[in-house]
Motif scaffolding. Structure first.
Motif, PDB file in Angstrom:
ATOM      1  N   GLU A  34       0.848  -1.191   0.000  1.00 34.90           N
ATOM      2  CA  GLU A  34       0.000   0.000   0.000  1.00 34.90           C
ATOM      3  C   GLU A  34       0.881   1.238   0.000  1.00 34.90           C
ATOM      4  O   GLU A  34       1.915   1.282   0.670  1.00 34.90           O
ATOM      5  N   GLN A  36       0.966   5.671   0.006  1.00 37.23           N
ATOM      6  CA  GLN A  36       0.282   6.940   0.237  1.00 37.23           C
ATOM      7  C   GLN A  36       1.176   8.079  -0.232  1.00 37.23           C
ATOM      8  O   GLN A  36       2.397   8.020  -0.091  1.00 37.23           O
ATOM      9  N   VAL A 337      -3.555  10.777  -1.805  1.00 40.87           N
ATOM     10  CA  VAL A 337      -3.789   9.614  -2.667  1.00 40.87           C
ATOM     11  C   VAL A 337      -3.304   8.360  -1.952  1.00 40.87           C
ATOM     12  O   VAL A 337      -2.160   8.292  -1.492  1.00 40.87           O
ATOM     13  N   ARG A 339      -3.040   4.135  -2.445  1.00 40.85           N
ATOM     14  CA  ARG A 339      -3.103   3.066  -3.441  1.00 40.85           C
ATOM     15  C   ARG A 339      -3.012   1.700  -2.760  1.00 40.85           C
ATOM     16  O   ARG A 339      -2.175   1.493  -1.884  1.00 40.85           O
ATOM     17  N   THR A 359      -6.797  -0.189  -6.367  1.00 40.47           N
ATOM     18  CA  THR A 359      -7.794   0.810  -5.980  1.00 40.47           C
ATOM     19  C   THR A 359      -7.085   2.049  -5.451  1.00 40.47           C
ATOM     20  O   THR A 359      -6.214   1.955  -4.586  1.00 40.47           O
ATOM     21  N   TYR A 360      -7.482   3.189  -6.003  1.00 40.13           N
ATOM     22  CA  TYR A 360      -6.943   4.464  -5.543  1.00 40.13           C
ATOM     23  C   TYR A 360      -8.047   5.228  -4.821  1.00 40.13           C
ATOM     24  O   TYR A 360      -9.165   5.340  -5.329  1.00 40.13           O
ATOM     25  N   SER A 361      -7.721   5.757  -3.673  1.00 40.03           N
ATOM     26  CA  SER A 361      -8.596   6.702  -2.985  1.00 40.03           C
ATOM     27  C   SER A 361      -7.983   8.081  -3.170  1.00 40.03           C
ATOM     28  O   SER A 361      -6.865   8.338  -2.701  1.00 40.03           O
ATOM     29  N   ASP A 363      -8.716  11.813  -2.461  1.00 40.82           N
ATOM     30  CA  ASP A 363      -9.524  12.816  -1.755  1.00 40.82           C
ATOM     31  C   ASP A 363     -10.973  12.380  -1.589  1.00 40.82           C
ATOM     32  O   ASP A 363     -11.906  13.142  -1.834  1.00 40.82           O
ATOM     33  N   GLY A 364     -11.158  11.125  -1.193  1.00 38.66           N
ATOM     34  CA  GLY A 364     -12.506  10.636  -0.914  1.00 38.66           C
ATOM     35  C   GLY A 364     -13.177   9.942  -2.078  1.00 38.66           C
ATOM     36  O   GLY A 364     -14.148   9.204  -1.875  1.00 38.66           O
ATOM     37  N   SER A 365     -12.715  10.152  -3.311  1.00 36.47           N
ATOM     38  CA  SER A 365     -13.292   9.424  -4.443  1.00 36.47           C
ATOM     39  C   SER A 365     -12.447   8.184  -4.732  1.00 36.47           C
ATOM     40  O   SER A 365     -11.264   8.129  -4.392  1.00 36.47           O
ATOM     41  N   THR A 366     -13.072   7.199  -5.360  1.00 40.59           N
ATOM     42  CA  THR A 366     -12.412   5.922  -5.603  1.00 40.59           C
ATOM     43  C   THR A 366     -12.227   5.692  -7.098  1.00 40.59           C
ATOM     44  O   THR A 366     -13.144   5.903  -7.890  1.00 40.59           O
TER      45      THR A 366
END
Length: 391
Positions: A34, A36, A337, A339, A359-361, A363-366
């Motif tokens: 993971e 960030q 971000v 990942r 999967t990327y997050s 700023d709250g969107s995926t």
């Protein structure tokens, strides 16, 4: 001996097929950890004078503001409210000229009042016939105060009736710090805050008739003749609207600009109130627009073929789980971000077969990117199965 031979034959006859069809172990997968990261923060360059704010269409609130944020005189920015309220009562379709308005002596009286107040005006004669669209353009492009009054009274019957509708409009749109007392901004009682005016700009740009009008540098009306927009920044640095405001001691500008960032179109809305004059104000606005654009990042999340996991089988098969496509996102300022990759267990597979996802997050969107095999991964061959009956 016959019994032993029979037993061996039985073991071979049964054991070989069992070895071939028995389950095989899954490939060992090494998956990327993971991750960030964060993008750089924006530094918006608002003017040091007056009161200002800037935002973008599609994002609530403002990105930045500077100077006193109490309500200040709007001047002719008030006309944006007037046109929106008129269009609420008398809507126009795209490309439609609308009803014809016959101007009368009352409209000549509005002209006389505006001239007496030293306001901007355009000529009127009793008996002239003008379309609703032409009257809107005459109000907004050269900022004709008398045509704002004409339209408001034409739509609502009287100035008080118009003001009731305008105040209801402000309340319905959450513009709680905005006050109107006339149709055109000649009164110092027409006041608003930078934040409210950024929201007003968004509302104006969402109206096709008004959005088309405020980007017009010039127009030619049948009765009035050539019109020139008071917004001298149109066409500069992507600026395509909205409305100037001028009063005895200062200058205002509610502006919009359209710029490309990566694959995204960014629509900027900003306002500066209380500048010394329009040249001083105009000199600073392009820097505001540029600094907003610089605050965006065209962030590459995944590249085609980027490796996120490696498979290795016990019989020597090797493959990699890679991103199936390029994916990027345009993000604002300091975006966080995260990942995380995950893959399916396999014992073999074909090139291009989906085996997981990353999967990327953002700023709250995926954002989800499929992972596929970069090559064929050989399933356990017969020889390996036969030599590893116990797996």
């Amino acid at each position: 001996m016959a019994a032993v031979s029979a037993t061996v034959i039985l073991l071979i006859g049964v054991g070989v097929p069992v070895s071939i069809v028995a389950p095989v172990p899954q490939a060992r997968a090494e998956v990327a950890q993971e991750q960030q990261r964060a993008t750089d923060p924006a530094a918006i360059r608002l003017p040091s004078f007056g009161s200002s704010a800037v935002g973008v269409v599609g994002m609530p609130g403002v990105l930045a503001k500077r100077g006193p944020q109490a309500p200040r005189q709007m001047a002719s920015i008030t006309k944006v409210i007037t046109m929106l309220v008129v269009l609420e009562k008398r809507p126009l379709a795209a490309g439609e000229d609308g009803p014809t308005i016959t101007l009368g002596q009352r409209d000549v009286g509005y002209l006389d009042q505006v001239i007496a107040a030293n306001g901007s005006w355009q000529p009127v004669q009793a008996g002239w016939r003008v379309s609703q669209r032409a009257a809107i353009e005459t109000t907004m492009i050269p900022s004709a105060n008398n045509y704002a009054e004409t339209l408001a009274v034409w739509a609502y019957g009287s100035v008080p009736a118009y003001l009731d509708a305008a105040r209801a409009f402000l309340k319905a749109n959450g513009l709680d710090d905005t006050t109107v007392v006339d149709t055109n901004g000649l009164s110092s009682g027409d006041r608003s805050t930078p934040t409210d005016l950024v929201d007003l700009g968004r509302i104006a740009l969402a109206n096709p008739v008004l959005a088309a009008t405020v980007r017009m540098a010039t127009a030619d009306e049948p009765n009035v003749g050539a019109l020139e927009n008071t917004n001298q920044l149109l066409g500069t640095d992507g600026i395509d609207g909205l409305k100037t405001g001028t009063y005895d001691t200062g200058a205002n500008l509610l502006f919009s600009a359209t710029r490309r960032v990566g694959d995204r179109t960014v629509r900027i809305v900003g306002v500066v109130l209380g500048a010394r004059d329009h040249p001083t104000l105009d000199a600073r606005v392009p820097a505001v627009v540029d600094s907003v654009v610089a605050g965006y990042h065209d962030l590459a999340l995944a590249k085609p073929g980027q490796v996120f996991a490696t498979y290795e089988t016990r019989w020597g098969g090797v493959g990699r789980a890679v991103a199936a496509k390029a994916v990027s996102r345009v993000v604002w300022s300091r975006a966080r971000v995260v990942r995380k990759a995950s893959v399916d267990p396999i014992t073999g597979g074909r090139k291009g077969e989906r085996v997981g996802e990353v999967t990327y997050s953002v700023d709250g969107s995926t954002v989800v990117v499929p992972l596929v095999l970069d090559r064929d991964v050989l399933a356990a061959p017969v020889w390996w199965r036969l030599t590893h009956p116990l797996r």
